[in-house]
Structure formats: structure tokens, C-alpha cells
Design an enzyme around this catalytic site. Structure first.
Site, PDB file in Angstrom:
ATOM      1  N   THR A 198      63.889   5.977  11.552  1.00 48.25           N
ATOM      2  CA  THR A 198      64.159   7.008  10.716  1.00 48.25           C
ATOM      3  C   THR A 198      65.730   7.315  10.648  1.00 48.25           C
ATOM      4  O   THR A 198      66.331   7.389  11.910  1.00 48.25           O
ATOM      5  CB  THR A 198      63.530   8.279  10.910  1.00 48.25           C
ATOM      6  OG1 THR A 198      62.109   7.826  10.716  1.00 48.25           O
ATOM      7  CG2 THR A 198      63.646   9.471  10.159  1.00 48.25           C
ATOM      8  N   LEU A 227      51.021  10.295   7.009  1.00 50.10           N
ATOM      9  CA  LEU A 227      52.374  10.832   6.868  1.00 50.10           C
ATOM     10  C   LEU A 227      53.004  11.332   8.291  1.00 50.10           C
ATOM     11  O   LEU A 227      52.157  11.581   9.187  1.00 50.10           O
ATOM     12  CB  LEU A 227      52.411  12.440   5.934  1.00 50.10           C
ATOM     13  CG  LEU A 227      52.264  12.071   4.594  1.00 50.10           C
ATOM     14  CD1 LEU A 227      52.313  13.439   3.929  1.00 50.10           C
ATOM     15  CD2 LEU A 227      53.230  11.024   3.873  1.00 50.10           C
ATOM     16  N   GLY A 228      54.162  10.890   8.428  1.00 43.52           N
ATOM     17  CA  GLY A 228      54.681  11.378   9.778  1.00 43.52           C
ATOM     18  C   GLY A 228      55.400  12.917   9.681  1.00 43.52           C
ATOM     19  O   GLY A 228      55.202  13.658   8.543  1.00 43.52           O
ATOM     20  N   ASP A 229      56.556  13.015  10.646  1.00 41.02           N
ATOM     21  CA  ASP A 229      57.224  14.229  10.438  1.00 41.02           C
ATOM     22  C   ASP A 229      58.328  14.242   9.399  1.00 41.02           C
ATOM     23  O   ASP A 229      58.787  15.317   9.061  1.00 41.02           O
ATOM     24  CB  ASP A 229      57.621  14.591  11.905  1.00 41.02           C
ATOM     25  CG  ASP A 229      58.779  13.457  12.405  1.00 41.02           C
ATOM     26  OD1 ASP A 229      58.392  12.223  12.105  1.00 41.02           O
ATOM     27  OD2 ASP A 229      59.690  13.603  12.707  1.00 41.02           O
ATOM     28  N   THR A 249      63.576  12.084  15.416  1.00 44.17           N
ATOM     29  CA  THR A 249      63.078  10.886  15.122  1.00 44.17           C
ATOM     30  C   THR A 249      62.127  10.402  16.223  1.00 44.17           C
ATOM     31  O   THR A 249      62.004  11.216  17.278  1.00 44.17           O
ATOM     32  CB  THR A 249      64.199   9.834  15.065  1.00 44.17           C
ATOM     33  OG1 THR A 249      63.783   8.415  14.749  1.00 44.17           O
ATOM     34  CG2 THR A 249      65.331   9.743  16.412  1.00 44.17           C
ATOM     35  N   GLY A 250      61.380   9.257  15.817  1.00 44.03           N
ATOM     36  CA  GLY A 250      60.329   9.235  16.864  1.00 44.03           C
ATOM     37  C   GLY A 250      58.924   9.190  16.705  1.00 44.03           C
ATOM     38  O   GLY A 250      58.786   9.435  15.351  1.00 44.03           O
ATOM     39  N   GLN A 251      58.125   9.146  17.348  1.00 41.50           N
ATOM     40  CA  GLN A 251      56.507   9.351  17.008  1.00 41.50           C
ATOM     41  C   GLN A 251      56.120  10.517  16.204  1.00 41.50           C
ATOM     42  O   GLN A 251      56.114  11.842  16.952  1.00 41.50           O
ATOM     43  CB  GLN A 251      55.848   9.353  18.375  1.00 41.50           C
ATOM     44  CG  GLN A 251      54.350   9.415  18.124  1.00 41.50           C
ATOM     45  CD  GLN A 251      53.627   8.190  18.051  1.00 41.50           C
ATOM     46  OE1 GLN A 251      54.418   7.046  18.392  1.00 41.50           O
ATOM     47  NE2 GLN A 251      52.421   8.042  17.821  1.00 41.50           N
ATOM     48  N   GLY A 252      55.932  10.569  14.990  1.00 43.66           N
ATOM     49  CA  GLY A 252      56.018  11.706  14.081  1.00 43.66           C
ATOM     50  C   GLY A 252      54.991  12.833  14.349  1.00 43.66           C
ATOM     51  O   GLY A 252      55.018  14.094  14.157  1.00 43.66           O
TER      52      GLY A 252
HETATM   53  N1  ASP Z   1      59.459   9.975  12.759  1.00 40.45           N
HETATM   54  C1  ASP Z   1      59.123   8.770  11.945  1.00 40.45           C
HETATM   55  C2  ASP Z   1      57.612   8.805  11.606  1.00 40.45           C
HETATM   56  O1  ASP Z   1      57.017   9.291  12.599  1.00 40.45           O
HETATM   57  C3  ASP Z   1      59.318   7.538  12.601  1.00 40.45           C
HETATM   58  C4  ASP Z   1      60.494   7.367  13.556  1.00 40.45           C
HETATM   59  O2  ASP Z   1      61.428   8.128  13.494  1.00 40.45           O
HETATM   60  O3  ASP Z   1      60.656   6.294  14.314  1.00 40.45           O
HETATM   61  O4  ASP Z   1      57.139   8.768  10.732  1.00 40.45           O
END
Ligand code: ASP
Length: 338
Positions: A198, A227-229, A249-252
Site C-alpha cells: 500500500t 476489504l482491508g484498512d 500499511t500492513g495487515q489491514g
Molecule cells: N493494508 C493493506 C490491506 O490490508 C495492505 C498493506 O498495506 O500491505 O489491504
């Protein structure tokens, strides 16, 4: 010690350390105040994105225009995780999420948008031209087309096609943490435009106006409809002009469950520096996840209205791009799990 025991031991040590030494804003090393204008964005893809944003910020332009133009650069690049060239969901379809916030509590968002090249611009139109904040799926696409955005072909990029075929061999959902900067999606060189997640961007313009943007294809090979964050105001992005702005960013899923970006902004409102606020929010994710924290990545970036910045990640490997001149810098973030 078995690797599992080592793993539990080190996770517990991280959490114990946290309990013993509460995070004090003044005691934390962190990026200095950098003033204005400035733009900060996630990962190495932020370097090109910042250059796009700086064309506007450097000329005295509006932060909102800068954060839109900046992430449009990434949306147009062929990458694993942003824009139409990105990895698809598990049904083989690329779905995009984006949101934007201005300096007046204005916000717009699109989610699960298909076949539109610039979701961030559609999100801005939602903010500016509808009475709503969020449009999803076919409705978001219908709105985009009505606004004149071209409907692109439903076709995977060659890299995404290859990655999808590879994924179909096992069909296992196991997002790779820190896919960026690691060269895990060929043929992109390590650190190249093909390897990042992201893109989230925060800008403070010369007049002191704050804005933020966030755009992604979400986790590759996610369930259809997931949907993520990133498109969720308060999770993937939050801007409060009285306080500051933050993005994730990361695991939404793990950002949503603790209202990540809103939490960072609220911590700044209570007096934390952006660095201390990001650190405390990441520590909260670590506490919630316990031993499972090692399986995920979550990172925040933040800026306050005084022009101080912060960034903090759960795991090693997160970097952010910072511009205070027309030459962006890639900076490695501090992180929680040692
Ligand atoms: N945050 C994003 C999601 O969960 C992915 C990411 O930033 O790696 O969709």
C-alpha cells in the site's frame, strides 16, 4: 531452545519490556521536526510518489492536490500491490481500495473498485461531488464511469498473471510480510517499483494545510469482497487539521481492529509526538496479537501540524520516503519486535 519456544520467548520479552518501560514521548529517539512543506509516504515506492507530490508542494500548492498526484504515480506503475497491475483476489480479479482526506474533515473513499486506473481520484470525487463518504463495488465503478473515468480492460498484468498461476498451485492464503524491498515478486529488482505494499501519503503544505491519501489492491489472493484498512477512514488514514495526520500499511485486519490511524492521531492530541504516537499504536497491535505478532507486519507514519514526523513498524523491514526538498530520502523505520 526450539524455534517455537524461542519465538514465544522473544515475543514475551518484547511485551514485558514494553510494560516495564512505558513509552514517554520525550525519551524516544525519533525523526526531528522537519517543518513545512513536507511529504511522507510508505515504502520505497514513496520515492517516486513523493517526487510527484513535490511538484505541487514545492511550488506552494495545496496538500490535497499533492497527495492525490503523488499516489497516482504509484497507481500507474506496474506493481504487486497498488493499481491495476497488482495481484488479484483469489478469483483472479484485481479490486482496488483508496481513500483521501483534506484539511477540513472532508473525506472520500472507494472500495472493491474494478477496472479503474486511478481509485484515489475517484475517492476525491466521492468527497467533493457526492453527499457520501464511501462507495463500494459496482456502485463505485458506476460513479467513476459517470464522472468520466475510462473503464479499463479486465485483464491481469503479465506479472500478476504469473503470480496468480503460482498461487493457484496451493491456493493458500498466506500474505508474505514485507513483500516490498525483498524482490519476492519477479521480475522486479529488490527495492524496485515492483516490490512494495500500500502507498499511503501525508503532506503538510507551505500554508500549514494537512492532507492524506491511501491506495492499494489490498492483500494479494484475498477472499472476494475482502476489504482491508486502506479505504477505511480512521483505519488506513486519518487527518485532523487541529492535530495531525496518520496512515497505515500492513495487515489491514489488525489495523482495523484498533482503529489504527485514528488512534495515532488521538495519541498526538493527548500530547504525544508523532513518533511516540506511532510507537504506542504499534505496541498496542503487538499486545493484541501476542505471539502471533511475528506473523504480521503493521506500520504507521504520522505528521503533526507543527511539521514533526514519526514512523514505527511492528517488524524490521519497513521504510518510508520523506521529502522536504525536491530530493526524497528513503528512511528505515524503527520497529518493535527485536
Ligand atoms: N493494508 C493493506 C490491506 O490490508 C495492505 C498493506 O498495506 O500491505 O489491504
Amino acid at each position: 531452545m526450539s524455534s517455537r519456544r524461542k519465538f514465544l520467548h522473544s515475543s514475551a520479552a518484547g511485551l514485558a519490556g514494553l510494560a516495564a518501560a512505558p513509552l514517554a514521548a520525550s525519551a524516544l529517539p525519533g525523526p526531528p521536526a522537519v517543518g513545512k512543506p513536507l511529504v511522507i509516504s510508505t515504502w520505497d515506492a514513496g520515492l517516486n510518489a513523493n517526487r510527484g507530490a513535490w511538484k505541487i508542494l514545492g511550488a506552494g500548492g495545496y496538500a490535497l492536490d499533492a497527495v492525490e498526484a503523488g499516489v497516482m504515480v504509484t497507481e500507474a506503475e506496474q506493481s504487486c500491490c497498488v493499481g491495476l497491475g497488482a495481484n488479484p483476489d483469489r478469483d483472479g480479479i484485481v479490486t482496488l481500495d483508496a481513500c483521501i482526506m483534506d484539511d477540513k474533515y472532508g473525506c472520500g473513499s472507494v472500495a472493491a473498485l474494478e477496472r479503474i486506473k486511478h481509485p484515489i481520484s475517484v475517492a476525491r470525487r466521492v468527497m467533493e461531488r457526492t453527499p457520501h463518504v464511501m462507495l463500494v463495488g459496482p456502485g463505485a465503478q458506476q460513479f467513476a464511469v459517470a464522472q468520466g473515468f475510462p473503464l479499463e480492460a479486465q485483464k491481469l498484468s503479465p506479472d500478476a498473471e504469473k503470480a496468480y498461476r503460482e498461487w493457484l498451485k496451493t491456493s493458500q492464503y498466506k500474505p508474505i510480510i514485507n513483500v516490498e524491498n525483498s524482490g519476492t515478486r519477479p521480475p522486479g529488482p529488490a527495492g524496485g517499483a515492483n516490490n512494495h505494499d500500500t502507498i499511503a501519503m501525508l503532506a503538510l503544505d507551505a500554508q500549514g494545510r494537512l492532507s492524506g491519501s491511501c491506495t492499494t489492491s489490498g492483500m494479494g489472493f484475498k477472499m472476494r469482497g475482502r476489504l482491508g484498512d486502506s479505504p477505511i477512514i480512521g483505519a488506513g488514514l486519518f487527518v485532523d487539521p487541529e492535530v495531525g495526520a496518520a496512515a497505515a500499511t500492513g495487515q489491514g485486519e489488525d489495523v482495523i481492529r484498533m482503529a489504527g490511524s485514528h488512534t495515532v492521531v488521538e495519541l498526538m492530541r493527548q500530547g504525544r509526538s508523532p513518533q511516540a504516537a506511532c510507537q504506542e499504536a504499534v505496541a498496542r497491535v503487538a499486545k493484541i496479537k501476542g505471539a502471533q505478532a511475528r506473523d504480521i507486519q503493521v506500520a504507521f507514519i504520522a505528521v503533526n501540524r507543527q511539521g514533526q514526523i514519526g514512523a514505527y513498524a511492528l517488524q524490521k523491514g519497513f521504510s518510508y520516503s520523506l521529502s522536504t526538498t525536491d530530493t526524497p530520502r528513503l528512511v528505515e523505520s524503527a520497529y518493535f519486535l527485536k
